[in-house]
Design a protein around this motif. Structure first.
Motif, PDB file in Angstrom:
ATOM      1  N   VAL A  17       0.730  -0.994   0.003  1.00 12.66           N
ATOM      2  CA  VAL A  17       0.129  -0.153  -0.032  1.00 12.66           C
ATOM      3  C   VAL A  17       0.706   1.280   0.376  1.00 12.66           C
ATOM      4  N   GLN A  20       2.238   1.825  -3.543  1.00 10.72           N
ATOM      5  CA  GLN A  20       1.323   1.938  -4.683  1.00 10.72           C
ATOM      6  C   GLN A  20       1.145   3.820  -4.266  1.00 10.72           C
ATOM      7  N   LEU A  21       0.820   4.035  -3.134  1.00  9.26           N
ATOM      8  CA  LEU A  21       0.327   5.633  -3.053  1.00  9.26           C
ATOM      9  C   LEU A  21       2.203   6.349  -2.981  1.00  9.26           C
ATOM     10  N   TYR A  26       1.889  10.779  -2.878  1.00 11.77           N
ATOM     11  CA  TYR A  26       1.976  10.731  -1.638  1.00 11.77           C
ATOM     12  C   TYR A  26       3.420  10.713  -1.169  1.00 11.77           C
ATOM     13  N   VAL A 217      -6.005   1.244  -1.909  1.00 14.15           N
ATOM     14  CA  VAL A 217      -5.819   2.457  -2.675  1.00 14.15           C
ATOM     15  C   VAL A 217      -7.001   2.961  -3.133  1.00 14.15           C
ATOM     16  N   LYS A 218      -7.294   1.864  -3.774  1.00 15.31           N
ATOM     17  CA  LYS A 218      -8.783   2.727  -3.996  1.00 15.31           C
ATOM     18  C   LYS A 218      -9.730   3.548  -3.758  1.00 15.31           C
ATOM     19  N   ALA A 220      -8.745   4.454  -0.314  1.00 11.34           N
ATOM     20  CA  ALA A 220      -7.848   5.601  -0.176  1.00 11.34           C
ATOM     21  C   ALA A 220      -7.818   6.948  -0.542  1.00 11.34           C
ATOM     22  N   THR A 221      -7.988   7.216  -1.323  1.00  7.90           N
ATOM     23  CA  THR A 221      -7.425   8.091  -3.323  1.00  7.90           C
ATOM     24  C   THR A 221      -9.411   8.744  -3.460  1.00  7.90           C
TER      25      THR A 221
END
Length: 245
Positions: A17, A20-21, A26, A217-218, A220-221
């Motif tokens: 995670v 990917q962020l 990020y 992540v989907k 989270a964003t």
């Protein structure tokens, strides 16, 4: 630059995670119970050229470390955009309802449920300062009471008295918090990463950490038109991703 704090991020799904962020631009605060292992994780990222990351030592079962982490992060930033409550434990001993000890259940709840609540409350002020705050509570497909009552469900026989119930309680807290903050920019959801091959299950899972992290992540964003107060599991419902409670 948007900021994210992830608990239990020094390995497995939490590590992916974070990656990917980072790749999405990020700045990541990598929460790790063991600061040395956290630094090792950061070193791996920096060797890949992903340098917008640093360790925050957090043991979510220890209130003192949560408080210390909040003070430390507050000295670095004035707002936090994403909190991902990823840290969790399975527990020790026989998980069956007739044999498990109350202490074993308390230990699991202390990390998976109460620890997440403490984390959320400790960092809520920094999240409120964000224009688009997001909280993802990492849950499990095994938390669905509806599916646990269906003999035809593929995981019907996978029952326990500690881990699953701790995450079911977390789902209930997610609903309550999302409702309380429904008229604010917050988006707060419970997300099941799926049955993923990690140390957590002795690599018996069938999914990859990359896919598991992408699910987290989907949410989270997500944008401001995205859902809040939901329980999402591609494993439980591959068509819509919306899991029954």
């Amino acid at each position: 630059m948007k900021t994210a704090l992830i608990t239990g991020a020094n390995k497995s799904i939490g590590f992916e995670v974070a990656q990917q962020l980072l790749q999405a631009g990020y700045y990541v605060y990598l929460g790790s119970r063991d600061s040395e292992k956290g630094e090792q994780a950061v070193a791996k990222f920096k060797s890949q050229g992903l340098d917008q990351v640093e360790v925050i030592q957090i043991d979510v079962s220890n209130s003192a470390t949560i408080h210390t982490a909040r003070v430390e992060l507050g000295n670095k930033i004035t707002s936090l955009d994403v909190l991902i409550n990823n840290a969790g434990i399975r527990g020790e001993g026989d998980p069956s309802a007739s044999f498990i000890t109350p202490k074993a259940i308390r230990d699991v709840f202390n990390t998976n449920f109460f620890g997440t609540i403490e984390m959320t409350q400790a960092f809520l002020d920094l999240l409120r300062a964000s224009d688009a705050p997001r909280i993802v509570n990492v849950t499990s497909g095994l938390t669905s009471l509806t599916l646990h009552s269906d003999p035809n469900w593929k995981y019907y026989k996978f029952k326990g008295a500690a881990y699953g119930p701790s995450k079911t309680a977390l789902n209930a807290y997610t609903i309550a918090l999302a409702f309380e903050l429904r008229d604010t920019p917050f988006k707060i959801n419970a997300v099941d990463p799926g049955y993923t091959a990690t140390d957590f299950n002795q690599h018996q899972g069938t999914g990859t950490v990359e896919d598991a992290a992408a699910r987290i992540v989907k949410y989270a964003t997500i944008g401001q038109d995205g859902p809040t107060g939901g329980f999402f599991s591609d494993d439980n419902n591959p068509e819509t991703g919306v899991s029954p409670w």
